[in-house]
Design a protein around this motif. Structure first.
Motif, PDB file in Angstrom:
ATOM      1  N   LEU A  77       0.856  -1.146   0.111  1.00 50.36           N
ATOM      2  CA  LEU A  77       0.043   0.131  -0.050  1.00 50.36           C
ATOM      3  C   LEU A  77       0.836   1.236  -0.041  1.00 50.36           C
ATOM      4  O   LEU A  77       2.023   1.332   0.511  1.00 50.36           O
ATOM      5  CB  LEU A  77      -1.027   0.212   1.045  1.00 50.36           C
ATOM      6  N   SER A  78       0.465   2.328  -0.486  1.00 47.18           N
ATOM      7  CA  SER A  78       1.112   3.567  -0.454  1.00 47.18           C
ATOM      8  C   SER A  78       0.013   4.897   0.112  1.00 47.18           C
ATOM      9  O   SER A  78      -1.234   4.734  -0.419  1.00 47.18           O
ATOM     10  CB  SER A  78       1.427   4.029  -1.878  1.00 47.18           C
ATOM     11  N   ALA A  79       0.335   5.470   1.017  1.00 48.99           N
ATOM     12  CA  ALA A  79      -0.254   6.578   1.520  1.00 48.99           C
ATOM     13  C   ALA A  79       0.659   7.762   2.084  1.00 48.99           C
ATOM     14  O   ALA A  79       1.922   7.598   1.994  1.00 48.99           O
ATOM     15  CB  ALA A  79      -1.218   6.165   2.606  1.00 48.99           C
ATOM     16  N   ALA A  80       0.255   8.840   2.288  1.00 43.16           N
ATOM     17  CA  ALA A  80       0.878  10.033   2.656  1.00 43.16           C
ATOM     18  C   ALA A  80       1.606   9.680   3.980  1.00 43.16           C
ATOM     19  O   ALA A  80       1.195   8.819   4.842  1.00 43.16           O
ATOM     20  CB  ALA A  80      -0.006  11.110   3.161  1.00 43.16           C
ATOM     21  N   ALA A  81       2.872  10.108   4.018  1.00 43.18           N
ATOM     22  CA  ALA A  81       3.756   9.872   5.078  1.00 43.18           C
ATOM     23  C   ALA A  81       2.976  10.386   6.304  1.00 43.18           C
ATOM     24  O   ALA A  81       2.400  11.223   6.449  1.00 43.18           O
ATOM     25  CB  ALA A  81       4.902  10.587   4.820  1.00 43.18           C
ATOM     26  N   ASP A  82       3.454   9.585   7.393  1.00 41.36           N
ATOM     27  CA  ASP A  82       2.754  10.204   8.815  1.00 41.36           C
ATOM     28  C   ASP A  82       1.479   9.810   8.757  1.00 41.36           C
ATOM     29  O   ASP A  82       0.857  10.549   9.913  1.00 41.36           O
ATOM     30  CB  ASP A  82       3.353  11.349   9.393  1.00 41.36           C
ATOM     31  N   SER A  83       0.716   9.197   8.120  1.00 41.70           N
ATOM     32  CA  SER A  83      -0.705   9.153   7.969  1.00 41.70           C
ATOM     33  C   SER A  83      -1.367   7.840   8.695  1.00 41.70           C
ATOM     34  O   SER A  83      -0.539   6.835   8.970  1.00 41.70           O
ATOM     35  CB  SER A  83      -1.491   9.395   6.670  1.00 41.70           C
ATOM     36  N   HIS A  84      -2.672   7.774   9.109  1.00 46.79           N
ATOM     37  CA  HIS A  84      -3.121   6.745   9.901  1.00 46.79           C
ATOM     38  C   HIS A  84      -4.279   6.248   8.792  1.00 46.79           C
ATOM     39  O   HIS A  84      -5.045   6.918   8.656  1.00 46.79           O
ATOM     40  CB  HIS A  84      -3.498   6.810  11.070  1.00 46.79           C
ATOM     41  N   ALA A 108      -9.572 -10.630  18.304  1.00 48.20           N
ATOM     42  CA  ALA A 108     -10.523 -11.138  17.567  1.00 48.20           C
ATOM     43  C   ALA A 108     -12.174 -11.419  18.350  1.00 48.20           C
ATOM     44  O   ALA A 108     -11.960 -11.658  19.665  1.00 48.20           O
ATOM     45  CB  ALA A 108     -10.347 -12.771  17.193  1.00 48.20           C
ATOM     46  N   GLY A 109     -13.063 -11.315  17.681  1.00 47.49           N
ATOM     47  CA  GLY A 109     -14.382 -11.323  18.050  1.00 47.49           C
ATOM     48  C   GLY A 109     -15.255 -12.183  17.453  1.00 47.49           C
ATOM     49  O   GLY A 109     -14.740 -12.944  16.536  1.00 47.49           O
ATOM     50  N   SER A 110     -16.537 -12.340  17.592  1.00 48.83           N
ATOM     51  CA  SER A 110     -17.518 -13.047  16.712  1.00 48.83           C
ATOM     52  C   SER A 110     -17.768 -12.286  15.535  1.00 48.83           C
ATOM     53  O   SER A 110     -18.394 -13.161  14.714  1.00 48.83           O
ATOM     54  CB  SER A 110     -18.469 -13.261  17.579  1.00 48.83           C
ATOM     55  N   SER A 111     -17.426 -11.107  15.204  1.00 45.74           N
ATOM     56  CA  SER A 111     -17.850 -10.420  14.056  1.00 45.74           C
ATOM     57  C   SER A 111     -17.001 -10.951  12.953  1.00 45.74           C
ATOM     58  O   SER A 111     -15.857 -11.031  13.021  1.00 45.74           O
ATOM     59  CB  SER A 111     -17.892  -8.981  14.034  1.00 45.74           C
ATOM     60  N   SER A 112     -17.575 -11.086  11.536  1.00 43.69           N
ATOM     61  CA  SER A 112     -16.714 -11.548  10.552  1.00 43.69           C
ATOM     62  C   SER A 112     -15.990 -10.215   9.895  1.00 43.69           C
ATOM     63  O   SER A 112     -15.125 -10.313   9.179  1.00 43.69           O
ATOM     64  CB  SER A 112     -17.569 -12.180   9.406  1.00 43.69           C
ATOM     65  N   LEU A 113     -16.423  -9.014  10.358  1.00 42.56           N
ATOM     66  CA  LEU A 113     -15.987  -7.775   9.522  1.00 42.56           C
ATOM     67  C   LEU A 113     -15.322  -7.159  10.522  1.00 42.56           C
ATOM     68  O   LEU A 113     -15.630  -6.753  11.824  1.00 42.56           O
ATOM     69  CB  LEU A 113     -17.002  -7.106   8.992  1.00 42.56           C
ATOM     70  N   ARG A 114     -13.948  -6.701  10.288  1.00 40.50           N
ATOM     71  CA  ARG A 114     -13.032  -5.892  11.353  1.00 40.50           C
ATOM     72  C   ARG A 114     -12.388  -4.545  10.587  1.00 40.50           C
ATOM     73  O   ARG A 114     -12.090  -4.862   9.295  1.00 40.50           O
ATOM     74  CB  ARG A 114     -12.018  -6.918  11.676  1.00 40.50           C
ATOM     75  N   SER A 115     -12.004  -3.901  11.238  1.00 40.15           N
ATOM     76  CA  SER A 115     -11.379  -2.721  10.798  1.00 40.15           C
ATOM     77  C   SER A 115      -9.676  -2.937  11.394  1.00 40.15           C
ATOM     78  O   SER A 115      -9.443  -2.914  12.396  1.00 40.15           O
ATOM     79  CB  SER A 115     -11.761  -1.356  11.233  1.00 40.15           C
ATOM     80  N   LEU A 116      -8.802  -2.703  10.351  1.00 42.62           N
ATOM     81  CA  LEU A 116      -7.398  -2.677  10.732  1.00 42.62           C
ATOM     82  C   LEU A 116      -6.888  -1.466  10.705  1.00 42.62           C
ATOM     83  O   LEU A 116      -7.180  -0.655   9.574  1.00 42.62           O
ATOM     84  CB  LEU A 116      -6.502  -3.662   9.770  1.00 42.62           C
ATOM     85  N   GLN A 117      -5.934  -0.822  11.393  1.00 41.14           N
ATOM     86  CA  GLN A 117      -5.177   0.100  11.342  1.00 41.14           C
ATOM     87  C   GLN A 117      -3.921   0.116  10.877  1.00 41.14           C
ATOM     88  O   GLN A 117      -3.151  -0.802  11.128  1.00 41.14           O
ATOM     89  CB  GLN A 117      -5.020   0.940  12.781  1.00 41.14           C
ATOM     90  N   VAL A 118      -3.603   0.995   9.821  1.00 42.57           N
ATOM     91  CA  VAL A 118      -2.279   0.753   9.020  1.00 42.57           C
ATOM     92  C   VAL A 118      -1.548   1.988   9.449  1.00 42.57           C
ATOM     93  O   VAL A 118      -2.057   3.268   8.984  1.00 42.57           O
ATOM     94  CB  VAL A 118      -2.448   0.529   7.576  1.00 42.57           C
ATOM     95  N   ASP A 119      -0.422   2.238   9.911  1.00 44.68           N
ATOM     96  CA  ASP A 119       0.552   3.374  10.248  1.00 44.68           C
ATOM     97  C   ASP A 119       1.485   3.329   9.287  1.00 44.68           C
ATOM     98  O   ASP A 119       2.172   2.447   9.196  1.00 44.68           O
ATOM     99  CB  ASP A 119       0.903   3.416  11.650  1.00 44.68           C
ATOM    100  N   PHE A 120       1.403   4.501   8.423  1.00 41.96           N
ATOM    101  CA  PHE A 120       2.602   4.916   7.768  1.00 41.96           C
ATOM    102  C   PHE A 120       3.510   5.603   8.220  1.00 41.96           C
ATOM    103  O   PHE A 120       3.229   6.638   8.936  1.00 41.96           O
ATOM    104  CB  PHE A 120       2.018   5.505   6.221  1.00 41.96           C
ATOM    105  N   GLY A 121       4.871   5.409   7.811  1.00 39.12           N
ATOM    106  CA  GLY A 121       5.867   6.080   8.711  1.00 39.12           C
ATOM    107  C   GLY A 121       6.221   7.343   8.068  1.00 39.12           C
ATOM    108  O   GLY A 121       5.570   8.029   7.070  1.00 39.12           O
ATOM    109  N   PRO A 122       7.602   7.864   8.555  1.00 36.19           N
ATOM    110  CA  PRO A 122       7.823   9.213   8.113  1.00 36.19           C
ATOM    111  C   PRO A 122       8.462   9.008   6.701  1.00 36.19           C
ATOM    112  O   PRO A 122       8.495   7.957   6.388  1.00 36.19           O
ATOM    113  CB  PRO A 122       8.722   9.537   9.057  1.00 36.19           C
ATOM    114  N   GLY A 123       8.569  10.482   6.120  1.00 41.70           N
ATOM    115  CA  GLY A 123       8.988  10.523   4.832  1.00 41.70           C
ATOM    116  C   GLY A 123       8.483  11.577   3.967  1.00 41.70           C
ATOM    117  O   GLY A 123       7.726  12.652   4.741  1.00 41.70           O
TER     118      GLY A 123
END
Length: 135
Positions: A77-84, A108-123
Protein backbone atom coordinates in the motif's frame (compact mmCIF):
# COMPACT_ATOMS: atom_id res chain seq x y z
CA UNK A 1 -27.73 -13.66 -2.99
CA UNK A 2 -26.69 -15.02 0.39
CA UNK A 3 -23.34 -15.49 2.08
CA UNK A 4 -22.95 -18.70 4.07
CA UNK A 5 -19.46 -18.94 5.55
CA UNK A 6 -17.07 -19.53 2.68
CA UNK A 7 -19.82 -19.87 0.06
CA UNK A 8 -21.76 -17.22 -1.85
CA UNK A 9 -25.11 -18.46 -3.17
CA UNK A 10 -26.84 -16.73 -6.09
CA UNK A 11 -30.40 -17.82 -6.79
CA UNK A 12 -32.38 -16.81 -9.89
CA UNK A 13 -36.02 -16.09 -9.06
CA UNK A 14 -39.04 -14.74 -10.84
CA UNK A 15 -40.87 -15.52 -14.04
CA UNK A 16 -37.76 -15.54 -16.26
CA UNK A 17 -35.56 -17.53 -13.85
CA UNK A 18 -35.68 -20.66 -16.06
CA UNK A 19 -34.35 -18.68 -19.03
CA UNK A 20 -31.44 -17.19 -17.10
CA UNK A 21 -28.09 -18.99 -17.20
CA UNK A 22 -25.98 -18.57 -14.07
CA UNK A 23 -22.23 -19.10 -14.49
CA UNK A 24 -18.94 -18.15 -12.85
CA UNK A 25 -15.27 -18.30 -13.85
CA UNK A 26 -14.31 -18.81 -10.21
CA UNK A 27 -12.56 -22.12 -9.61
CA UNK A 28 -14.84 -24.49 -7.69
CA UNK A 29 -18.09 -22.68 -8.59
CA UNK A 30 -21.05 -25.01 -9.13
CA UNK A 31 -24.41 -24.55 -10.80
CA UNK A 32 -27.49 -26.64 -10.06
CA UNK A 33 -30.70 -25.51 -11.73
CA UNK A 34 -31.32 -21.88 -10.86
CA UNK A 35 -28.67 -21.80 -8.08
CA UNK A 36 -25.00 -20.82 -8.42
CA UNK A 37 -22.60 -21.48 -5.53
CA UNK A 38 -19.32 -19.56 -5.57
CA UNK A 39 -16.57 -20.44 -3.07
CA UNK A 40 -15.15 -17.45 -1.21
CA UNK A 41 -11.58 -17.08 0.03
CA UNK A 42 -11.13 -17.51 3.79
CA UNK A 43 -10.10 -13.84 4.07
CA UNK A 44 -11.03 -10.73 2.04
CA UNK A 45 -9.50 -7.27 2.37
CA UNK A 46 -11.07 -4.00 1.19
CA UNK A 47 -10.57 -0.27 1.23
CA UNK A 48 -13.57 1.94 1.94
CA UNK A 49 -12.82 5.35 0.47
CA UNK A 50 -14.76 7.91 -1.51
CA UNK A 51 -13.37 9.01 -4.86
CA UNK A 52 -11.80 12.48 -5.08
CA UNK A 53 -13.90 15.21 -6.65
CA UNK A 54 -13.54 16.07 -10.35
CA UNK A 55 -10.15 17.69 -11.00
CA UNK A 56 -8.97 17.13 -7.41
CA UNK A 57 -5.57 15.70 -6.65
CA UNK A 58 -5.98 12.33 -4.97
CA UNK A 59 -4.50 12.03 -1.51
CA UNK A 60 -5.99 8.64 -0.72
CA UNK A 61 -4.29 5.35 0.06
CA UNK A 62 -3.43 3.29 -3.02
CA UNK A 63 -2.90 -0.42 -3.60
CA UNK A 64 0.45 -0.76 -5.40
CA UNK A 65 0.68 -4.56 -5.52
CA UNK A 66 -1.27 -7.65 -4.48
CA UNK A 67 0.32 -11.09 -4.09
CA UNK A 68 -2.25 -13.81 -3.34
CA UNK A 69 -1.15 -17.33 -2.37
CA UNK A 70 -3.10 -20.38 -1.15
CA UNK A 71 -2.91 -19.41 2.57
CA UNK A 72 -1.70 -15.83 2.43
CA UNK A 73 -2.12 -12.40 0.90
CA UNK A 74 0.50 -9.64 0.71
CA UNK A 75 -0.60 -6.09 -0.10
CA UNK A 76 1.78 -3.24 -0.83
CA UNK A 77 0.00 0.00 0.00
CA UNK A 78 1.02 3.62 -0.48
CA UNK A 79 -0.29 6.57 1.54
CA UNK A 80 0.78 9.98 2.75
CA UNK A 81 3.75 9.90 5.12
CA UNK A 82 2.85 9.95 8.85
CA UNK A 83 -0.79 9.07 8.10
CA UNK A 84 -3.06 6.52 9.73
CA UNK A 85 -5.29 4.56 7.36
CA UNK A 86 -8.01 1.95 7.82
CA UNK A 87 -8.51 -1.21 5.78
CA UNK A 88 -11.43 -3.60 6.14
CA UNK A 89 -11.05 -7.31 6.72
CA UNK A 90 -13.77 -9.90 6.23
CA UNK A 91 -13.21 -13.34 7.74
CA UNK A 92 -15.30 -15.74 5.64
CA UNK A 93 -13.91 -18.68 7.62
CA UNK A 94 -14.00 -17.79 11.33
CA UNK A 95 -12.01 -20.95 12.08
CA UNK A 96 -9.00 -19.63 10.13
CA UNK A 97 -6.06 -18.70 12.39
CA UNK A 98 -5.28 -15.27 10.96
CA UNK A 99 -1.93 -13.54 11.50
CA UNK A 100 -1.34 -9.97 10.31
CA UNK A 101 2.05 -8.30 9.86
CA UNK A 102 2.24 -4.55 9.25
CA UNK A 103 -1.14 -3.49 10.66
CA UNK A 104 -2.89 -3.41 14.01
CA UNK A 105 -5.83 -5.79 14.26
CA UNK A 106 -8.32 -5.58 17.12
CA UNK A 107 -8.83 -8.62 19.32
CA UNK A 108 -10.72 -11.36 17.52
CA UNK A 109 -14.41 -11.37 18.21
CA UNK A 110 -17.44 -13.08 16.78
CA UNK A 111 -17.87 -10.53 13.96
CA UNK A 112 -16.62 -11.50 10.51
CA UNK A 113 -15.97 -7.85 9.55
CA UNK A 114 -13.09 -6.01 11.22
CA UNK A 115 -11.24 -2.71 10.77
CA UNK A 116 -7.44 -2.72 10.75
CA UNK A 117 -5.25 0.31 11.45
CA UNK A 118 -2.26 0.85 9.15
CA UNK A 119 0.31 3.44 10.25
CA UNK A 120 2.53 4.84 7.50
CA UNK A 121 5.95 6.01 8.62
CA UNK A 122 7.81 9.26 8.14
CA UNK A 123 8.96 10.47 4.77
CA UNK A 124 8.15 12.88 1.96
CA UNK A 125 4.92 12.60 -0.01
CA UNK A 126 3.68 9.02 -0.34
CA UNK A 127 5.41 6.12 1.44
CA UNK A 128 4.87 2.38 0.90
CA UNK A 129 4.07 -0.33 3.42
CA UNK A 130 3.52 -4.05 2.92
CA UNK A 131 0.81 -5.83 4.92
CA UNK A 132 0.97 -9.65 5.05
CA UNK A 133 -2.01 -11.82 5.97
CA UNK A 134 -1.46 -15.52 6.62
CA UNK A 135 -3.95 -18.19 7.74
Amino acid sequence: MTREGTMLTVRATGAAARQLVLASHTQGAKTAGNVLRIPLPPVEVGIDQALPGPGATTQKMKVINQQPAPNSLALTLSAAADSHQTILLRMNDLRAKLHVEGAQMPAAGSSSLRSLQVDFGPGQGYVEKTIKFTW
